[in-house]
Design an enzyme around this catalytic site. Structure first.
Site, PDB file in Angstrom:
ATOM      1  N   ILE A  35       0.821  -1.200   0.000  1.00 15.84           N
ATOM      2  CA  ILE A  35       0.000   0.000   0.000  1.00 15.84           C
ATOM      3  C   ILE A  35       0.861   1.257   0.000  1.00 15.84           C
ATOM      4  O   ILE A  35       1.971   1.264   0.537  1.00 15.84           O
ATOM      5  CB  ILE A  35      -0.984  -0.006   1.202  1.00 15.84           C
ATOM      6  CG1 ILE A  35      -1.973   1.160   1.105  1.00 15.84           C
ATOM      7  CG2 ILE A  35      -0.250  -0.045   2.519  1.00 15.84           C
ATOM      8  CD1 ILE A  35      -3.175   1.040   2.055  1.00 15.84           C
ATOM      9  N   CYS A  36       0.338   2.283  -0.641  1.00 13.75           N
ATOM     10  CA  CYS A  36       0.906   3.628  -0.639  1.00 13.75           C
ATOM     11  C   CYS A  36       2.273   3.663  -1.323  1.00 13.75           C
ATOM     12  O   CYS A  36       2.379   3.424  -2.516  1.00 13.75           O
ATOM     13  CB  CYS A  36       0.936   4.152   0.799  1.00 13.75           C
ATOM     14  SG  CYS A  36       1.014   5.943   0.936  1.00 13.75           S
TER      15      CYS A  36
END
Length: 182
Positions: free
Chosen positions: A110-111
């Site tokens: 994620i991210c």
């Protein structure tokens, strides 16, 4: 925890981890139930951050140099700019990701965490999402970047689950658990 529970690896650097991107998937794994294990550069503690503000410390269960993909059913890579940048510069982290993929096991990132996947040179032909500033890096690594809440890309025996930001955590957690067979 009972030995029959699946183990899920969470790999982080020593600091700069976006705390909610560690704690939310961690809790989702506990709730299944499965056994989350924190892999860090060395035994001791690592520090989470709430964006740029230092937050909580977390105890490392396994030193990165001692971690083996065979021990885990899935891998979660939390974001955080400094966390991702430090991990991609760590040869043990890059090796672990490559070995995880070679074993055909799913990864959820994620991210900013896909920076580690860029460094591991595993994105050719993959479609994924991330924090928008990584789009060019992903394309330059041979991947296709999409702006979606969560994207699951199957292929060559392993699945890649990706999301953009903490706002996407509910969808990220659900897709990661499914990819991990939980």
């Amino acid at each position: 925890m009972a030995e029959y529970l699946k183990r899920i690896a969470f790999m982080v650097a020593d600091e700069g981890i976006e705390q909610v991107e560690l704690t939310s998937p961690w809790q989702a794994v506990l709730d299944v139930p499965a056994e989350p294990r924190l892999i860090g550069p060395e035994l001791g503690t690592v520090r989470g951050f709430n964006h740029l503000e230092p937050a909580d410390e977390f105890s490392v269960d396994v030193a990165l140099a001692d971690a083996a993909p065979a021990d885990y059913a899935g891998l979660v890579l939390p974001g955080g700019v400094a966390n991702a940048d430090k991990l991609r510069m760590n040869p043990h982290a890059v090796r672990f990701v490559r070995d995880f993929i070679a074993a055909g096991k799913p990864i959820a990132a994620i991210c900013h965490a896909p920076w580690l996947l860029v460094e591991a040179d595993v994105l050719r032909g993959k479609t994924l999402t991330s924090y928008p500033s990584l789009a060019t890096d992903i394309r330059n690594a041979g991947g296709e970047w999409v702006d979606e809440e969560v994207f699951v890309c199957p292929g060559n025996g392993w699945h890649l689950v990706t999301s953009r930001t903490p706002k996407d955590l509910d969808a990220f957690n659900a897709a990661a658990l499914k990819a991990f067979g939980l």
